[in-house]
Write a protein that holds these residues in place. Structure first.
Motif, PDB file in Angstrom:
ATOM      1  N   SER A 138      -3.989  -3.621   6.188  1.00  0.00           N
ATOM      2  CA  SER A 138      -2.900  -2.662   6.389  1.00  0.00           C
ATOM      3  C   SER A 138      -3.484  -1.251   6.324  1.00  0.00           C
ATOM      4  O   SER A 138      -4.649  -1.059   5.963  1.00  0.00           O
ATOM      5  CB  SER A 138      -1.832  -2.837   5.308  1.00  0.00           C
ATOM      6  OG  SER A 138      -2.333  -2.375   4.066  1.00  0.00           O
ATOM      7  N   ARG A 139      -2.660  -0.272   6.595  1.00  0.00           N
ATOM      8  CA  ARG A 139      -3.110   1.122   6.500  1.00  0.00           C
ATOM      9  C   ARG A 139      -3.520   1.485   5.080  1.00  0.00           C
ATOM     10  O   ARG A 139      -4.319   2.385   4.861  1.00  0.00           O
ATOM     11  CB  ARG A 139      -2.010   2.066   6.971  1.00  0.00           C
ATOM     12  CG  ARG A 139      -1.779   1.970   8.449  1.00  0.00           C
ATOM     13  CD  ARG A 139      -0.691   2.891   8.894  1.00  0.00           C
ATOM     14  NE  ARG A 139      -0.428   2.633  10.309  1.00  0.00           N
ATOM     15  CZ  ARG A 139       0.249   3.422  11.072  1.00  0.00           C
ATOM     16  NH1 ARG A 139       0.774   4.530  10.596  1.00  0.00           N
ATOM     17  NH2 ARG A 139       0.434   3.111  12.342  1.00  0.00           N
ATOM     18  N   GLU A 140      -2.958   0.750   4.117  1.00  0.00           N
ATOM     19  CA  GLU A 140      -3.284   1.005   2.716  1.00  0.00           C
ATOM     20  C   GLU A 140      -4.536   0.256   2.266  1.00  0.00           C
ATOM     21  O   GLU A 140      -4.930   0.337   1.103  1.00  0.00           O
ATOM     22  CB  GLU A 140      -2.102   0.596   1.819  1.00  0.00           C
ATOM     23  CG  GLU A 140      -0.851   1.424   2.038  1.00  0.00           C
ATOM     24  CD  GLU A 140      -0.057   0.970   3.274  1.00  0.00           C
ATOM     25  OE1 GLU A 140      -0.147  -0.215   3.667  1.00  0.00           O
ATOM     26  OE2 GLU A 140       0.643   1.821   3.848  1.00  0.00           O
ATOM     27  N   GLY A 141      -5.161  -0.500   3.169  1.00  0.00           N
ATOM     28  CA  GLY A 141      -6.364  -1.254   2.823  1.00  0.00           C
ATOM     29  C   GLY A 141      -6.100  -2.621   2.231  1.00  0.00           C
ATOM     30  O   GLY A 141      -7.012  -3.270   1.723  1.00  0.00           O
ATOM     31  N   VAL A 142      -4.860  -3.092   2.294  1.00  0.00           N
ATOM     32  CA  VAL A 142      -4.503  -4.404   1.772  1.00  0.00           C
ATOM     33  C   VAL A 142      -4.772  -5.453   2.850  1.00  0.00           C
ATOM     34  O   VAL A 142      -4.321  -5.298   3.990  1.00  0.00           O
ATOM     35  CB  VAL A 142      -3.012  -4.439   1.358  1.00  0.00           C
ATOM     36  CG1 VAL A 142      -2.609  -5.825   0.900  1.00  0.00           C
ATOM     37  CG2 VAL A 142      -2.740  -3.402   0.280  1.00  0.00           C
TER      38      VAL A 142
END
Length: 189
Positions: free
Chosen positions: A134-138
């Motif tokens: 994801s954009r959050e690095g998840v």
């Protein structure tokens, strides 16, 4: 994909991994596209003094091997967000040692069931590759490559029935108390 029977939606049967040493089963969110099983037999060669070939003598059979790739995907909201990292950690835990009924540490005995097929064995290798984030690095997509050694088309229901006596907790005891030492059936989950 789901289908319908007489107009009623029917979900496909999900592949299931369960520890014969106790613990929560793992139901995979997406079934494997394929899996393979193999068995190797060892033969010894005898004399070939007066022949163009050697006589063969059966030596022994090796354990069956199961290999598969599984996909974990949370890119679509409809997948329900099953916790990709939690599922990946459960699979990784199948390769960690646990202590069962006072015995020596060993990885759990795992049963893989899907449809009418059942394989009981231990994990030889697990590899988890994070494929998309994801954009959050998840991580939102991963592939798990799994290799197990054991018995295909198995009717084994107890871990002790697969393991050599040296691996079994005690001469009279079974290994189904759910693990010990806080590790649980999947090595710390």
């Amino acid at each position: 994909m789901s289908g319908t029977v007489l107009g009623v939606p029917v979900e496909p049967t999900k592949a299931l991994f369960e520890s014969l040493d106790g613990g929560a089963p793992i139901t995979v969110p997406f079934n494997p596209n394929a899996f393979s099983i193999s068995r190797t037999l060892s033969w010894s060669q005898g004399d070939n003094l007066r022949k163009n070939r050697a006589d063969l003598t059966f030596a022994h059979g090796d354990n069956d091997e199961l290999t598969m790739s599984l996909t974990l995907d949370e890119t679509e909201p409809a997948t329900g967000g099953t916790g990709l990292m939690a599922v990946a950690e459960q699979f990784y835990g199948m390769a960690k040692a646990i202590v069962v009924a006072g015995g020596s540490p060993r990885p759990p005995v795992i049963a893989f069931s899907w449809g009418g097929f059942r394989f009981v064995g231990v994990v030889q290798q697990v590899q988890i590759q994070m494929l998309m984030f994801s954009r959050e690095g998840v991580p939102v997509r991963a592939q798990i490559d799994l290799t197990m050694s054991g018995e295909a088309f198995s009717s084994i229901r107890l871990a002790d029935d697969l393991l050599a006596p040296a691996s079994v907790a005690s001469a009279g005891g079974g290994g189904g108390d759910g693990g010990g030492g806080g590790g649980g059936a999947y090595g710390g989950l």
